[in-house]
Design an enzyme around this catalytic site. Sequence first.
Site, short mmCIF file in Angstrom:
data_model
loop_
_atom_site.label_atom_id
_atom_site.label_comp_id
_atom_site.label_asym_id
_atom_site.label_seq_id
_atom_site.Cartn_x
_atom_site.Cartn_y
_atom_site.Cartn_z
N GLU A 116 0.72 -1.31 -0.02
CA GLU A 116 0.06 0.01 0.04
C GLU A 116 0.78 1.32 0.07
OE1 GLU A 116 -2.76 -0.53 3.22
OE2 GLU A 116 -3.56 -2.24 2.38
N ASN A 172 2.05 -4.85 -3.11
CA ASN A 172 0.90 -5.25 -3.19
C ASN A 172 0.04 -3.97 -2.84
OD1 ASN A 172 -1.03 -7.32 -2.67
ND2 ASN A 172 -1.03 -6.82 -0.53
N HIS A 202 -10.10 -5.92 -2.91
CA HIS A 202 -11.33 -5.69 -2.11
C HIS A 202 -12.29 -5.04 -2.59
CE1 HIS A 202 -8.96 -7.04 1.25
NE2 HIS A 202 -7.90 -6.40 1.14
N GLU A 261 -6.12 -10.46 -2.31
CA GLU A 261 -6.96 -10.36 -0.92
C GLU A 261 -8.36 -10.33 -1.62
OE1 GLU A 261 -5.66 -7.11 1.59
OE2 GLU A 261 -3.50 -7.79 1.25
N ASP A 308 -12.06 -10.22 -1.99
CA ASP A 308 -13.44 -10.43 -1.24
C ASP A 308 -14.38 -9.42 -1.98
OD1 ASP A 308 -12.92 -7.97 0.16
OD2 ASP A 308 -12.21 -9.07 1.87
O1 9MR Z 1 -7.60 -8.86 7.78
C1 9MR Z 1 -6.89 -7.84 8.48
C2 9MR Z 1 -7.63 -7.47 9.59
O2 9MR Z 1 -7.86 -8.46 10.40
C3 9MR Z 1 -7.02 -6.21 10.52
O3 9MR Z 1 -7.96 -5.85 11.52
C4 9MR Z 1 -6.73 -5.36 9.33
C5 9MR Z 1 -6.01 -3.94 10.00
O4 9MR Z 1 -5.44 -2.94 9.02
O5 9MR Z 1 -6.08 -5.80 8.06
C6 9MR Z 1 -6.71 -6.77 7.69
O6 9MR Z 1 -5.73 -7.13 6.54
C7 9MR Z 1 -5.55 -6.04 5.41
C8 9MR Z 1 -4.28 -6.61 4.79
O7 9MR Z 1 -3.19 -6.78 5.63
C9 9MR Z 1 -3.94 -5.40 3.79
N1 9MR Z 1 -5.00 -5.10 2.92
C10 9MR Z 1 -6.17 -4.81 3.49
C11 9MR Z 1 -6.59 -5.92 4.31
C12 9MR Z 1 -8.04 -5.47 5.04
O8 9MR Z 1 -7.90 -4.38 5.77
#
Ligand code: 9MR
Length: 449
Positions: A159, A200, A236, A264, A266
């Site tokens: 990011e 990513n 996402h 990732e 969804d």
């Molecule tokens: O799935 C992850 C969630 O449990 C955490 O609370 C969150 C915190 O930022 O991160 C989520 O995973 C993220 C991933 O590491 C990076 N891309 C976005 C994902 C969804 O927020």
Amino acid sequence: MRSLRSGLVTLVTGLTALGALLVAAPGAQAADTPLRDLAAAKGKVIGSAVNPAKLTGTYGDIAGREFNSVTPDNAMKWESVEPSRGSFNWAPADQVVSFATAHNQQVRGHTLVWHSQNPGWLANGTWTQAQLSSILQDHITTEMTRYKGRIAAWDVVNEAFNEDGTYRSTIWSNGLGQDYIAQALTWARAADPGAKLYINDYNVEGVNAKSTALYNLVKSLKERGVPIDGVGLQAHLILGQVPSSLQQNIQRFADLGVDVAITELDIRMQLPATDAKLAQQAADYKAVMDACVAVSRCVGVTVWGFTDSDSWVPDVFDGYGAATPYTENFAPKPAYYAIAGSLGGGTTQPPGDGCTAVYSVVNQWSTGFTGQVRISCSGGSLSSWRANWTFGAGQRVTQAWNANCTQSGTAVTCSNASYNGTVPDGGSVTFGFNGTWSGSNPAPVVTLG
Ligand code: 9MR
């Protein structure tokens, strides 16, 4: 019309003041061939983010059976592995790696350089450029060395961009300058030369300002000889909004000479989920899968959690959810079959395709309750049916109507009465029962068979 021989259906909890109602799951079991076998036959990866604390029971069974890759959802993030400086907690990350080894799965390491989920000591510290640089190099080297040889691909940098394609202002870009990305990749290559190194990001699935900035970065890294093997498109997504330029975008990265992974995936919807929304979601999952399958350098797709009970979406987007391929009770959704179909498995939903069962408690008092199961078909039909479930808290059926029910131990089987075996396409049948309960009265998973 066919008799429904097997079909995992389900559900219901969330009673509205004992009012009932709930979700419907597709009347079907997982397709015969696990997704991972279908994917492997196409030379693709199908993965899921996993929570190491849950890797037992049904969750572990599905994670091991259906996926040939896992990504720790949080366990490899900096705040998880080094909560205080010099004090490491590898146990959850180790668990994911051991699970993967035991199940012959790849691991995607996630993630080494990010602005988020950093430990307080790092985020709140005051550092010179030299200190920050050596902290980052140490972190990358320590974590990658621990898992050297066991991680197929690392999301090294996560990011890095703003939506307009400018660099995000972070501890790294502010402290080290934009070239922190090239430095991180170089350190990563040295630490584990066998791991594929990725950048990513999210909202880079279609061709847009952000993905173009990422494209330009990857192009320039390649030109400079900086080690970069792949680009991760998080994906996402929102129901009905798969970018039409997804495949074109994947292809342009591939043409730079890097791999692409959907990392990732969804697809969230406004709740409640309806049959129409679940069908749209299946089409959306298929569109993403098809785009990856169509480009040989797209190595595969990872979903960000495989069940709706294991998704970050409801916590972050108020009123949204149901974003994954399985219901919260582990029933495969139409999206599951869409993934299978795209991987060449056909959309082989078993007989009873289109039929769903919904369990609800319609009334409850101190020792008893009235339950109801509604079987409805849309896009399929039944000529006879049997609903099976296991009571998890000692409940017992005492009397049933519009079905013949028997209970043996915790197992309940209810078959149609002489007059209601037929459930036409677009129709439904409901039966009811009285039961006893004490302590709690959780809703069981219902299997049509
Ligand atoms: O799935 C992850 C969630 O449990 C955490 O609370 C969150 C915190 O930022 O991160 C989520 O995973 C993220 C991933 O590491 C990076 N891309 C976005 C994902 C969804 O927020």
